[in-house]
Write an enzyme that holds these catalytic residues in place. Structure first.
Site: not given
Ligand code: NAD
Length: 489
Positions: A149, A247, A281, A459
């Site tokens: 995102n 996060e 998020c 962070e």
């Molecule tokens: P996601 O968890 O599907 O993926 C995030 C990253 O993790 C990607 O690079 C993905 O390839 C990797 N990943 C997935 N499975 C993995 C595994 N088994 N081992 C290692 N890496 C793995 O999340 P998304 O759909 O890409 O992002 C949306 C989510 O991120 C939402 O829940 C949002 O709230 C959260 N988010 C949080 C923050 C924060 O600062 N708290 C900021 C932005 C987004």
């Protein structure tokens, strides 16, 4: 086919290639090679050698900072290009991605300045003859895993403090948005970062991500993404006994008290949920409005929401672009249908947008739903899209309990002219960030963290580099008397 940056070299990864598409019309941006498990191993072995190399380990903070300042200057030179690239990769409006690149530049400069001024501690003497001081050392190889995102912001936020701490970084961007990460690799290479200290390994989380985090040489996982992936990574880290910064997701409440400045609150609420098309998020997705002003407030909210410009992300006045993908659009639409089935009333939006050329992309209308309680599934689960549920409240005690009734605790918003009420409410809300009479404001100087299932660790902040370091305490004896314990009595 785009090469990737493995162990200081631009190469075709040995994994199955992937494609980046522009979510506004699904034209192809690039075909990108991805890493194989062997590539992961090569990158991590090189990273381990690179951070241990005395030339890097013994370099002065000012020398590391010089590389970071140079990277910041390069980010600035390429600002327009990077903003456009991120817009192409995830469909965010250009006004927003320009802001994100500015924030990445400022983050890099801030961390470089912190590094130059980061001093170790000389602790008060507890034993007269012994001087004690604590130094900070690198952790080693850090895995930085990011979502789609806001790639440029989340990636810089991890890479820069980790490098400042003397570590090596293996960056694994989201599969849909790898282009910025590859540009960052080129920027740090041009800035003079020694080879091996940064690798960008594109590919699936289930393959490349898994291989990285399970590698025995990886000593910290810095992850931004969904709560379910975060929980899984916490287990991996627990098995290896390594540290994490997680996060994660959110379902943030915004509270509008009866004495709020309505014009400010309406604009703030709209920005809080609908900017980034709700793919944030910290999106303020649950809105509690005091009964006394509920009708007037909702009326103004719906009117303004219907005027939001949803369209071409490259046009300067666009406020909302498309969603990241068709599958994500379907998930958002499913939630809206679920809300209707639960008795919700759609006051604005509630449908995909097809007119004016938008049939080529994944556009969804900014959506406002009423008539639900906080227990509804759409109030409990993260939708990660432009969907706001509005609920009235009258009892302030019950309100705080409702606002806190969530597995998440990432952020919250409060709108009131009464600063005492604002601060007492802020103290009672279970969230890592609270905005009062504003929303979605960030500062690299201010720590960011999630409570409850929104995360572990933090962070940013002036001392954020220390999150990527471990302490070593040194006791220096100033006395030359042998230890009396060993003397025969
Ligand atoms: P996601 O968890 O599907 O993926 C995030 C990253 O993790 C990607 O690079 C993905 O390839 C990797 N990943 C997935 N499975 C993995 C595994 N088994 N081992 C290692 N890496 C793995 O999340 P998304 O759909 O890409 O992002 C949306 C989510 O991120 C939402 O829940 C949002 O709230 C959260 N988010 C949080 C923050 C924060 O600062 N708290 C900021 C932005 C987004």
């Amino acid at each position: 086919m785009k090469k990737i940056f493995i162990a200081g070299q631009w190469k075709l990864g040995r994994g199955k290639p992937t494609k980046s598409h522009y979510p506004a019309d699904y034209s192809q941006n690039a075909e990108i090679s991805t890493a194989s498990v062997d590539d992961v191993n090569d990158a991590i072995l090189a990273a381990e050698a690179a951070w241990r190399d005395p030339a890097w380990r013994n370099s002065l903070p000012s020398e590391k900072a010089a590389i970071l300042f140079k990277a910041a200057n390069l980010l600035e030179e390429k600002k327009t290009f990077l903003a456009k690239l991120q817009t192409r990769d995830n469909g965010k409006p250009i006004s927003e991605t320009t802001g994100l690149v500015n924030s990445a530049i400022a983050t890099t400069r801030y961390i470089a300045s912190c590094l130059e001024t980061l001093d170790s501690e000389l602790t008060n003497q507890r034993i007269q003859s012994v001087l004690t001081f604590t130094t900070y050392e690198p952790i080693g190889v850090v895995a930085a895993i990011t979502p789609w995102n806001s790639p440029i912001a989340s990636e810089i936020q991890k890479i820069v403090p980790a490098l400042a701490g003397g570590n090596a970084v293996i960056l694994k961007p989201a599969e849909a948005t790898s282009l910025i990460a590859l540009e960052l690799a080129a920027i740090f290479e041009e800035a003079g970062l020694p080879a091996g200290l940064l690798s960008v390994l594109t590919g699936k989380g289930s393959v490349v991500g898994e291989a990285i985090v399970h590698h025995p040489l990886v000593q910290k996982i810095s992850f931004t993404g969904s709560t379910s992936t975060g929980k899984h990574l916490a287990h991996v880290a627990a098995d290896k006994l390594i540290s994490t910064a997680l996060e994660l997701g959110g379902k943030s409440p915004t509270i509008v008290f009866a004495d709020a400045n309505i014009d400010m609150a309406v604009n703030g609420v709209i920005y809080g949920i609908f900017s980034s098309s709700g793919q944030a998020c910290i999106a303020g997705s649950r809105l509690f409005v005091h009964q006394h002003i509920y009708d007037e407030f909702l009326d103004a909210l719906v009117k303004k929401t219907k005027n939001i410009i949803v369209g071409d992300p490259e046009a300067p006045d666009t406020q909302m672009g498309p969603l990241i993908s068709e599958s994500h659009l379907k998930s958002v639409d499913d939630y809206v249908n679920m809300a209707k089935a639960e008795g919700g009333k759609v006051m604005a939006g509630g449908e995909r947008l097809m007119s004016d050329g938008r049939d080529q992309g994944s556009y969804y209308a900014p959506t406002i739903i009423t008539g639900l309680s906080n227990e509804a599934q759409v109030c409990q689960e993260e939708i990660f899209g432009p969907v706001l549920v509005v609920m009235p409240f009258s009892d302030e005690e019950a309100l705080v309990a409702e606002a806190n009734n969530s597995i998440y605790g990432l952020a919250a918003g409060i709108w009131t002219e009464d600063y005492r009420k604002a601060l007492t409410t802020a103290k009672r809300l279970e969230a890592g960030t609270i905005w009062i009479n504003t929303y979605k404001k960030f500062s690299i100087a201010t720590p960011f963290s999630g409570h409850k299932e929104s995360g572990v660790g933090k962070e940013k902040g002036r001392l954020g580099i220390l999150d990527y370091m471990q302490t070593k305490s040194i006791f220096l004896n100033l006395d030359d008397t042998p230890n009396p314990w060993c003397e025969v009595k």
